[in-house]
Design a protein around this motif. Structure first.
Motif, PDB file in Angstrom:
ATOM      1  N   GLY A 121       0.710  -1.280  -0.160  1.00 44.64           N
ATOM      2  CA  GLY A 121      -0.191   0.255  -0.229  1.00 44.64           C
ATOM      3  C   GLY A 121       0.720   1.560   0.096  1.00 44.64           C
ATOM      4  O   GLY A 121       1.929   1.203  -0.697  1.00 44.64           O
ATOM      5  N   GLY A 122       0.162   2.274   0.662  1.00 44.29           N
ATOM      6  CA  GLY A 122       0.507   3.743   0.715  1.00 44.29           C
ATOM      7  C   GLY A 122      -0.030   4.876  -0.285  1.00 44.29           C
ATOM      8  O   GLY A 122      -0.483   5.935   0.517  1.00 44.29           O
ATOM      9  N   GLY A 123      -0.351   4.487  -1.354  1.00 44.47           N
ATOM     10  CA  GLY A 123      -1.692   5.218  -2.601  1.00 44.47           C
ATOM     11  C   GLY A 123      -1.303   4.518  -3.456  1.00 44.47           C
ATOM     12  O   GLY A 123      -1.158   3.621  -4.152  1.00 44.47           O
ATOM     13  N   MET A 124      -2.695   5.312  -4.461  1.00 40.06           N
ATOM     14  CA  MET A 124      -2.771   5.640  -5.849  1.00 40.06           C
ATOM     15  C   MET A 124      -3.545   6.351  -6.165  1.00 40.06           C
ATOM     16  O   MET A 124      -4.059   6.958  -5.671  1.00 40.06           O
ATOM     17  CB  MET A 124      -4.132   4.120  -5.802  1.00 40.06           C
ATOM     18  CG  MET A 124      -4.700   3.458  -6.561  1.00 40.06           C
ATOM     19  SD  MET A 124      -6.095   1.853  -6.784  1.00 40.06           S
ATOM     20  CE  MET A 124      -5.353   1.116  -5.904  1.00 40.06           C
ATOM     21  N   THR A 125      -3.249   6.281  -7.372  1.00 41.36           N
ATOM     22  CA  THR A 125      -3.271   7.488  -8.468  1.00 41.36           C
ATOM     23  C   THR A 125      -4.278   7.246  -9.444  1.00 41.36           C
ATOM     24  O   THR A 125      -3.821   6.018 -10.276  1.00 41.36           O
ATOM     25  CB  THR A 125      -1.977   8.038  -9.583  1.00 41.36           C
ATOM     26  OG1 THR A 125      -1.096   8.996  -7.881  1.00 41.36           O
ATOM     27  CG2 THR A 125      -2.971   9.767  -9.881  1.00 41.36           C
ATOM     28  N   ILE A 126      -5.882   7.516  -9.809  1.00 41.80           N
ATOM     29  CA  ILE A 126      -6.501   6.837 -10.607  1.00 41.80           C
ATOM     30  C   ILE A 126      -6.002   8.275 -11.771  1.00 41.80           C
ATOM     31  O   ILE A 126      -6.382   9.585 -10.976  1.00 41.80           O
ATOM     32  CB  ILE A 126      -7.247   6.797 -10.240  1.00 41.80           C
ATOM     33  CG1 ILE A 126      -7.631   5.561  -9.358  1.00 41.80           C
ATOM     34  CG2 ILE A 126      -8.466   5.845 -11.864  1.00 41.80           C
ATOM     35  CD1 ILE A 126      -8.720   5.196  -8.873  1.00 41.80           C
ATOM     36  N   ARG A 127      -6.191   7.885 -13.002  1.00 41.90           N
ATOM     37  CA  ARG A 127      -6.150   9.924 -14.256  1.00 41.90           C
ATOM     38  C   ARG A 127      -7.349   9.263 -15.189  1.00 41.90           C
ATOM     39  O   ARG A 127      -7.494   7.572 -15.160  1.00 41.90           O
ATOM     40  CB  ARG A 127      -4.773   9.276 -14.734  1.00 41.90           C
ATOM     41  CG  ARG A 127      -4.163  10.021 -13.802  1.00 41.90           C
ATOM     42  CD  ARG A 127      -2.347   9.707 -14.795  1.00 41.90           C
ATOM     43  NE  ARG A 127      -1.430   9.881 -14.325  1.00 41.90           N
ATOM     44  CZ  ARG A 127      -0.737  10.565 -14.114  1.00 41.90           C
ATOM     45  NH1 ARG A 127      -1.448  12.424 -14.398  1.00 41.90           N
ATOM     46  NH2 ARG A 127       0.286  11.563 -13.017  1.00 41.90           N
ATOM     47  N   THR A 128      -7.929  10.050 -15.166  1.00 42.17           N
ATOM     48  CA  THR A 128      -9.567   9.676 -16.146  1.00 42.17           C
ATOM     49  C   THR A 128      -8.998  10.612 -17.370  1.00 42.17           C
ATOM     50  O   THR A 128      -8.133  11.813 -16.377  1.00 42.17           O
ATOM     51  CB  THR A 128     -10.696  10.120 -15.954  1.00 42.17           C
ATOM     52  OG1 THR A 128     -10.965  10.858 -15.713  1.00 42.17           O
ATOM     53  CG2 THR A 128     -10.479   8.869 -14.928  1.00 42.17           C
ATOM     54  N   SER A 129      -9.424  10.971 -18.471  1.00 37.69           N
ATOM     55  CA  SER A 129      -9.145  11.603 -19.623  1.00 37.69           C
ATOM     56  C   SER A 129      -9.859  13.044 -19.119  1.00 37.69           C
ATOM     57  O   SER A 129     -10.257  14.137 -19.795  1.00 37.69           O
ATOM     58  CB  SER A 129     -10.734  11.875 -21.446  1.00 37.69           C
ATOM     59  OG  SER A 129     -11.749  11.326 -20.668  1.00 37.69           O
ATOM     60  N   SER A 130     -10.679  12.944 -17.876  1.00 42.17           N
ATOM     61  CA  SER A 130     -11.202  14.339 -17.601  1.00 42.17           C
ATOM     62  C   SER A 130     -10.868  14.796 -16.248  1.00 42.17           C
ATOM     63  O   SER A 130     -10.813  16.245 -15.572  1.00 42.17           O
ATOM     64  CB  SER A 130     -12.485  14.855 -17.124  1.00 42.17           C
ATOM     65  OG  SER A 130     -13.523  13.809 -16.318  1.00 42.17           O
ATOM     66  N   ALA A 131      -9.977  14.018 -15.409  1.00 48.42           N
ATOM     67  CA  ALA A 131      -9.897  14.382 -13.867  1.00 48.42           C
ATOM     68  C   ALA A 131      -8.329  13.410 -13.770  1.00 48.42           C
ATOM     69  O   ALA A 131      -8.680  11.889 -14.067  1.00 48.42           O
ATOM     70  CB  ALA A 131     -11.475  14.094 -12.821  1.00 48.42           C
TER      71      ALA A 131
END
Length: 195
Positions: A121-131
């Protein structure tokens, strides 16, 4: 009237010159028509090389813009159980790489990804086309190991995942970054938790 005579023929009589000219022309015509015409061999184009798509590992290397990353191979599968519903993404017959679960008893959406590097764990980044959004992510007590982020069902970022242009990216420290297709199963789990 004087008629020119041709030399004697094999059969023993003389042929007038006029007839000889017609005979020569006829013979040349027949000869010209009877010359075999050899067709030009058909040109066969050189075979085009067959381009095979490059094999993509389940965890594609993150290089360049995330929107250009190759989609991680796999399919989404939707299921329901006594906790709610779940969408699992991964190769057929293999473990899921990414899951999205609606846990109705807890009133939360859990976004998980395989913990390939054992980072816990630690963290997770999710990217979309708008955010883009970063989430705290911790280990899930399961085998194989996953890290998960808890998201409130009314979080507007879930809409960004639903309406992204074909894919979203998942990044976590120590893990390969991946691009995952956004299919209807994702929206179904989110709607299940909102309903």
């Amino acid at each position: 009237m004087v008629t020119a005579l041709a030399p004697r023929c094999e059969i023993g009589h003389k042929v007038p010159m006029k007839s000889r000219c017609f005979a020569t022309i006829a013979l040349l015509s027949v000869t010209a028509c009877s010359v075999p015409v050899v067709p030009e061999p058909a040109r066969t184009p050189a075979p085009k090389p067959v381009m095979q798509p490059p094999a993509v590992k389940p965890s594609a290397a993150a290089a360049g813009q995330w929107i250009d990353w190759p989609i991680t191979p796999g399919d989404w599968v939707y299921r329901t159980d006594d906790r709610g519903s779940i969408a699992l993404f991964g190769p057929a017959g293999g473990d899921a790489i990414v899951t999205l679960r609606c846990d109705r008893s807890r009133g939360a959406v859990y976004f998980s990804r395989a913990d390939e590097a054992g980072t816990r764990g630690g963290g997770m980044t999710i990217r979309t086309s708008s955010a883009l959004k970063q989430f705290a992510a911790g280990p899930v007590g399961s085998a194989p190991a996953y890290i998960a982020a808890e998201i409130a069902p009314n979080d507007r970022f879930l809409d960004a995942i639903i309406f992204t242009r074909g894919r979203f990216a998942v990044e976590a420290p120590g893990q390969q970054s991946i691009a995952v297709p956004s299919w209807a199963e994702v929206a179904k789990v989110i709607e299940d938790c909102r309903g």
